[in-house]
Write a protein that holds these residues in place. Structure first.
Motif, PDB file in Angstrom:
ATOM      1  N   LEU A 125     -22.678  13.662   6.312  1.00  0.00           N
ATOM      2  CA  LEU A 125     -21.247  14.045   7.000  1.00  0.00           C
ATOM      3  C   LEU A 125     -20.150  13.745   6.329  1.00  0.00           C
ATOM      4  N   GLN A 126     -19.988  12.333   5.622  1.00  0.00           N
ATOM      5  CA  GLN A 126     -18.814  11.942   5.007  1.00  0.00           C
ATOM      6  C   GLN A 126     -18.545  12.411   3.281  1.00  0.00           C
ATOM      7  N   GLN A 127     -19.595  12.805   2.814  1.00  0.00           N
ATOM      8  CA  GLN A 127     -19.577  13.268   1.280  1.00  0.00           C
ATOM      9  C   GLN A 127     -18.378  14.563   1.208  1.00  0.00           C
ATOM     10  N   PRO A 128     -18.783  15.435   2.005  1.00  0.00           N
ATOM     11  CA  PRO A 128     -17.803  16.639   1.584  1.00  0.00           C
ATOM     12  C   PRO A 128     -16.313  16.285   2.244  1.00  0.00           C
ATOM     13  N   ILE A 129     -16.193  15.490   3.275  1.00  0.00           N
ATOM     14  CA  ILE A 129     -14.975  15.153   3.660  1.00  0.00           C
ATOM     15  C   ILE A 129     -14.171  14.380   2.862  1.00  0.00           C
ATOM     16  N   LEU A 130     -14.855  13.260   1.995  1.00  0.00           N
ATOM     17  CA  LEU A 130     -14.215  12.618   0.893  1.00  0.00           C
ATOM     18  C   LEU A 130     -13.952  13.641  -0.035  1.00  0.00           C
ATOM     19  N   ALA A 131     -14.729  14.544  -0.516  1.00  0.00           N
ATOM     20  CA  ALA A 131     -14.455  15.605  -1.512  1.00  0.00           C
ATOM     21  C   ALA A 131     -12.884  16.158  -1.226  1.00  0.00           C
ATOM     22  N   VAL A 132     -12.957  16.498   0.083  1.00  0.00           N
ATOM     23  CA  VAL A 132     -11.410  17.054   0.396  1.00  0.00           C
ATOM     24  C   VAL A 132     -10.275  16.354   0.301  1.00  0.00           C
ATOM     25  N   LEU A 133     -10.642  14.859   0.629  1.00  0.00           N
ATOM     26  CA  LEU A 133      -9.315  14.130   0.553  1.00  0.00           C
ATOM     27  C   LEU A 133      -9.182  13.769  -1.151  1.00  0.00           C
ATOM     28  N   GLN A 134     -10.095  13.875  -2.059  1.00  0.00           N
ATOM     29  CA  GLN A 134      -9.789  13.691  -3.379  1.00  0.00           C
ATOM     30  C   GLN A 134      -9.112  14.905  -3.655  1.00  0.00           C
ATOM     31  N   SER A 135      -9.455  16.022  -3.256  1.00  0.00           N
ATOM     32  CA  SER A 135      -8.556  17.384  -3.717  1.00  0.00           C
ATOM     33  C   SER A 135      -7.181  17.259  -3.279  1.00  0.00           C
ATOM     34  N   LEU A 136      -7.153  16.522  -2.139  1.00  0.00           N
ATOM     35  CA  LEU A 136      -5.481  16.644  -1.519  1.00  0.00           C
ATOM     36  C   LEU A 136      -4.666  15.396  -2.391  1.00  0.00           C
ATOM     37  N   GLU A 137      -5.619  14.341  -2.995  1.00  0.00           N
ATOM     38  CA  GLU A 137      -4.783  13.522  -3.714  1.00  0.00           C
ATOM     39  C   GLU A 137      -4.899  13.718  -5.176  1.00  0.00           C
ATOM     40  N   ALA A 138      -5.218  14.997  -5.577  1.00  0.00           N
ATOM     41  CA  ALA A 138      -5.263  15.149  -7.111  1.00  0.00           C
ATOM     42  C   ALA A 138      -3.868  15.337  -7.692  1.00  0.00           C
ATOM     43  N   LYS A 183      -2.119  17.847  -8.862  1.00  0.00           N
ATOM     44  CA  LYS A 183      -1.231  18.823  -8.513  1.00  0.00           C
ATOM     45  C   LYS A 183      -1.906  19.516  -6.932  1.00  0.00           C
ATOM     46  N   PRO A 184      -1.545  18.610  -5.840  1.00  0.00           N
ATOM     47  CA  PRO A 184      -2.128  19.134  -4.618  1.00  0.00           C
ATOM     48  C   PRO A 184      -1.142  20.159  -4.065  1.00  0.00           C
ATOM     49  N   LEU A 185      -1.522  21.329  -4.033  1.00  0.00           N
ATOM     50  CA  LEU A 185      -0.351  22.276  -3.447  1.00  0.00           C
ATOM     51  C   LEU A 185      -0.510  22.273  -1.875  1.00  0.00           C
ATOM     52  N   LEU A 186       0.459  22.331  -1.097  1.00  0.00           N
ATOM     53  CA  LEU A 186       0.891  22.718   0.369  1.00  0.00           C
ATOM     54  C   LEU A 186      -0.194  23.651   0.767  1.00  0.00           C
ATOM     55  N   SER A 187      -0.146  24.811   0.118  1.00  0.00           N
ATOM     56  CA  SER A 187      -1.117  26.020   0.608  1.00  0.00           C
ATOM     57  C   SER A 187      -2.188  25.696   0.431  1.00  0.00           C
ATOM     58  N   GLN A 188      -3.000  24.718  -0.074  1.00  0.00           N
ATOM     59  CA  GLN A 188      -4.391  24.302  -0.076  1.00  0.00           C
ATOM     60  C   GLN A 188      -4.994  23.790   1.127  1.00  0.00           C
ATOM     61  N   CYS A 189      -3.906  23.244   2.144  1.00  0.00           N
ATOM     62  CA  CYS A 189      -4.306  22.241   3.187  1.00  0.00           C
ATOM     63  C   CYS A 189      -4.947  23.092   4.281  1.00  0.00           C
ATOM     64  N   LEU A 190      -4.713  24.177   4.737  1.00  0.00           N
ATOM     65  CA  LEU A 190      -5.568  24.994   5.671  1.00  0.00           C
ATOM     66  C   LEU A 190      -6.759  25.276   5.321  1.00  0.00           C
ATOM     67  N   PRO A 191      -7.063  25.815   4.262  1.00  0.00           N
ATOM     68  CA  PRO A 191      -8.412  26.170   3.702  1.00  0.00           C
ATOM     69  C   PRO A 191      -9.150  24.694   3.526  1.00  0.00           C
ATOM     70  N   LEU A 192      -8.740  23.645   3.346  1.00  0.00           N
ATOM     71  CA  LEU A 192      -9.344  22.431   3.217  1.00  0.00           C
ATOM     72  C   LEU A 192      -9.588  22.024   4.476  1.00  0.00           C
ATOM     73  N   TRP A 193      -8.763  22.026   5.167  1.00  0.00           N
ATOM     74  CA  TRP A 193      -9.209  21.603   6.825  1.00  0.00           C
ATOM     75  C   TRP A 193     -10.392  22.546   7.623  1.00  0.00           C
ATOM     76  N   THR A 242       0.455  16.070  -0.715  1.00  0.00           N
ATOM     77  CA  THR A 242       0.831  14.423  -0.556  1.00  0.00           C
ATOM     78  C   THR A 242       1.635  13.975  -1.774  1.00  0.00           C
ATOM     79  N   SER A 243       2.007  12.582  -1.649  1.00  0.00           N
ATOM     80  CA  SER A 243       2.810  11.817  -2.625  1.00  0.00           C
ATOM     81  C   SER A 243       1.971  11.069  -3.517  1.00  0.00           C
ATOM     82  N   ALA A 244       0.805  11.228  -3.561  1.00  0.00           N
ATOM     83  CA  ALA A 244      -0.339  10.499  -4.413  1.00  0.00           C
ATOM     84  C   ALA A 244       0.113  10.803  -5.974  1.00  0.00           C
ATOM     85  N   ALA A 245       0.300  12.135  -6.267  1.00  0.00           N
ATOM     86  CA  ALA A 245       0.497  12.229  -7.739  1.00  0.00           C
ATOM     87  C   ALA A 245       2.063  11.518  -8.154  1.00  0.00           C
ATOM     88  N   PRO A 246       3.124  11.668  -7.427  1.00  0.00           N
ATOM     89  CA  PRO A 246       4.361  11.025  -7.699  1.00  0.00           C
ATOM     90  C   PRO A 246       4.201   9.516  -7.873  1.00  0.00           C
TER      91      PRO A 246
END
Length: 280
Positions: free
Chosen positions: A13-26, A28-38, A205-209
């Motif tokens: 259950l957790q591994q794909p969710i963690l993969a989504v979080l890593q994608s958002l904290e990459a 270059k995490p674009l705002l347009s990626q949020c809805l498909p990831l959710w 997110t602000s992870a990259a800055p």
């Protein structure tokens, strides 16, 4: 064995969710990626619950509560402005928004994508231009992206290809170039194109800055305090750009194991690991 089975079930259950979080904290995490990831998280939880014979209502209510807390209508607007999520329609000979995915957003996430996007875009454009933005959004919903011209051969209009495949390969530069004022899309949607370029520049997110502060700490040390501020800024920019350009597909743990397996002795392993760190 029951305890081990429960742990394995929880990991599935957790591994794909963690993969989504890593994608958002990459980087270059674009705002347009949020809805498909959710949406991918909701679909994964539903598939996991049906496979493990678990109740889906409780999990979906928890996820939906968390999504409503994080959701902003700008996510819908950025998604509809991102050409990567448009597919070619042979009948209209244009790239249209993925109607199936938009319907899934409304079914699983309980949002009205087009309505929320229009509200955000009219707010960004300002009250004098709100009427023109609404008209152009309606045109975009019906006609889609037509007569694409980015000034190069990066995007090819072929029935067998999708715009998303070409755009994902070349990144944010092509996405913004499609909405450029000098392109055909900028002429078809003159009021909408500046808003789209602004939305496509937003990060999720602000992870990259925040990673730049780590670069500053490694470069601007006490023994290097005589460095000029402009020079340090250039070094941080070069270091961040090199990290994005040379991003590996596997983790440092896997790289370390690969070096450990190929090294003859401990000294060779240490030298190879130091070389990899210096290159990164």
């Amino acid at each position: 064995m029951t305890f081990i089975s429960d742990i394995e079930c929880s990991l599935r259950l957790q591994q794909p969710i963690l993969a989504v979080l890593q994608s958002l904290e990459a980087d270059k995490p674009l705002l347009s990626q949020c809805l498909p990831l959710w949406l991918s998280v909701f679909q994964h939880v539903k598939a996991w619950a049906s496979a493990e014979f678990q109740e889906t209502a409780t999990l979906e209510s928890v996820l939906l509560k968390r999504f409503n807390k994080c959701y902003h209508p700008a996510m819908s607007a950025a998604y509809l402005c991102d050409p990567a999520y448009y597919t070619y329609d042979a009948d209209s000979q244009a790239y249209l928004a993925n109607a199936k995915q938009v319907a899934e957003f409304e079914a699983h996430l309980h949002i009205d994508v087009w309505k929320d996007a229009k509200q955000v875009m009219t707010r960004i454009a300002g009250r004098p231009l709100s009427g023109k933005v609404t008209i152009e959004m309606t045109m975009l919903q019906v006609n889609g992206l037509q007569e694409l011209d980015t000034g190069s051969e990066l995007v090819k209009k072929t029935p067998s290809d999708t715009l998303g495949r070409s755009v994902f390969e070349h990144g944010i530069v092509v996405r913004r170039a499609i909405w450029s004022c000098k392109s055909s899309m900028g002429k078809v949607y003159p009021t909408l194109s500046p808003v789209a370029r602004r939305l496509l520049s937003l990060h999720a997110t602000s992870a990259a800055p925040e990673r730049n502060w780590s670069h500053w700490g490694r470069l601007y040390r006490k023994d290097r305090s005589s460095l000029a501020l402009t020079r340090v800024e250039k070094l941080v920019a070069v270091s961040s750009a090199a990290k994005v350009a040379n991003k590996d597909k596997y983790s440092w743990e896997e790289k370390e194991m690969e070096l450990l397996c190929t090294a003859v002795d401990e000294s060779q392993f240490g030298n190879a690991l130091v070389d990899c760190i210096l290159v990164a």
